[in-house]
Motif scaffolding. Structure first.
Motif, mmCIF file in Angstrom:
data_model
loop_
_atom_site.group_PDB
_atom_site.id
_atom_site.type_symbol
_atom_site.label_atom_id
_atom_site.label_comp_id
_atom_site.label_asym_id
_atom_site.label_seq_id
_atom_site.Cartn_x
_atom_site.Cartn_y
_atom_site.Cartn_z
ATOM 1 N N ILE A 37 53.508 28.808 32.166
ATOM 2 C CA ILE A 37 53.157 30.263 32.387
ATOM 3 C C ILE A 37 54.439 30.641 33.059
ATOM 4 O O ILE A 37 54.519 30.148 34.447
ATOM 5 N N CYS A 62 45.296 31.038 38.427
ATOM 6 C CA CYS A 62 45.464 29.680 37.779
ATOM 7 C C CYS A 62 43.898 29.075 37.778
ATOM 8 O O CYS A 62 43.530 28.430 36.737
ATOM 9 N N GLU A 64 41.386 30.935 37.298
ATOM 10 C CA GLU A 64 40.636 31.509 36.243
ATOM 11 C C GLU A 64 41.025 31.031 34.763
ATOM 12 O O GLU A 64 40.278 30.641 33.886
ATOM 13 N N ILE A 65 42.325 30.584 34.605
ATOM 14 C CA ILE A 65 42.896 29.833 33.584
ATOM 15 C C ILE A 65 42.402 28.607 33.485
ATOM 16 O O ILE A 65 41.833 28.225 32.329
ATOM 17 N N HIS A 68 38.762 28.800 32.105
ATOM 18 C CA HIS A 68 38.683 29.290 30.698
ATOM 19 C C HIS A 68 39.091 28.125 29.677
ATOM 20 O O HIS A 68 38.479 27.837 28.657
ATOM 21 N N VAL A 84 45.216 32.766 27.245
ATOM 22 C CA VAL A 84 45.753 32.316 28.644
ATOM 23 C C VAL A 84 46.662 33.747 28.904
ATOM 24 O O VAL A 84 46.672 33.976 29.983
ATOM 25 N N ILE A 87 44.830 36.632 30.241
ATOM 26 C CA ILE A 87 44.632 36.328 31.818
ATOM 27 C C ILE A 87 45.671 36.385 32.941
ATOM 28 O O ILE A 87 45.656 36.987 33.571
ATOM 29 N N ALA A 88 46.944 35.837 32.126
ATOM 30 C CA ALA A 88 48.141 36.020 33.114
ATOM 31 C C ALA A 88 48.611 37.206 33.283
ATOM 32 O O ALA A 88 49.391 37.703 34.017
ATOM 33 N N VAL A 99 53.582 32.489 28.047
ATOM 34 C CA VAL A 99 52.594 31.323 28.124
ATOM 35 C C VAL A 99 53.104 30.355 26.945
ATOM 36 O O VAL A 99 53.220 30.935 25.815
#
Length: 125
Positions: A37, A62, A64-65, A68, A84, A87-88, A99
């Motif tokens: 990422i 990170c 949260e990723i 998920h 992803v 989220i980023a 990503v």
């Protein structure tokens, strides 16, 4: 201190396991994925003040990723990468993110198959 335009945060080779694929064996067995990422955000205030509140907290992103990906079931690599990327780029300071996710051993004679998605964002600061 000189003017700072953008910080570039790189999370490199985050190795996780998830359910990815649409073949029956892929839907039943955890598989390795390797996530890379890149997140851009304006970091001038953080660089000048050394104030944690003015920096993008990559540890929170990170975590949260990880949650998920490890709790998810995905048919397509595109969906996983898109999630992803969402989220980023969720933080309003993010101006750009990329990503790439590798699925090792997805093809018989290849080390991996990877997919990359990118997003340019409007900044809200």
């Amino acid at each position: 201190m000189p003017s700072v335009s953008n910080a570039i945060i790189r999370i490199t080779n985050l190795r996780l396991r998830t359910y990815i694929g649409f073949n029956p064996e892929e839907r039943e067995k955890l598989q390795d994925v390797v996530i890379n990422i890149e997140i851009h955000y304006p970091a001038e205030k953080a660089a000048i003040t050394d104030d944690v509140e003015k920096a993008l907290n990559y540890k929170v992103v990170c975590k949260e990723i990880i949650q998920h990906v490890e709790e998810g079931h995905f048919l397509l690599l595109e969906k996983l990468v898109g999630d992803v990327l969402d989220i980023a780029t969720a933080h309003p300071w993010v101006s750009f993110a990329s990503v790439t996710i590798d699925k090792p051993h997805a093809l018989r004679f290849a080390d991996s198959v990877s997919l990359t998605l990118e997003k340019h964002c409007c900044q809200d600061h």
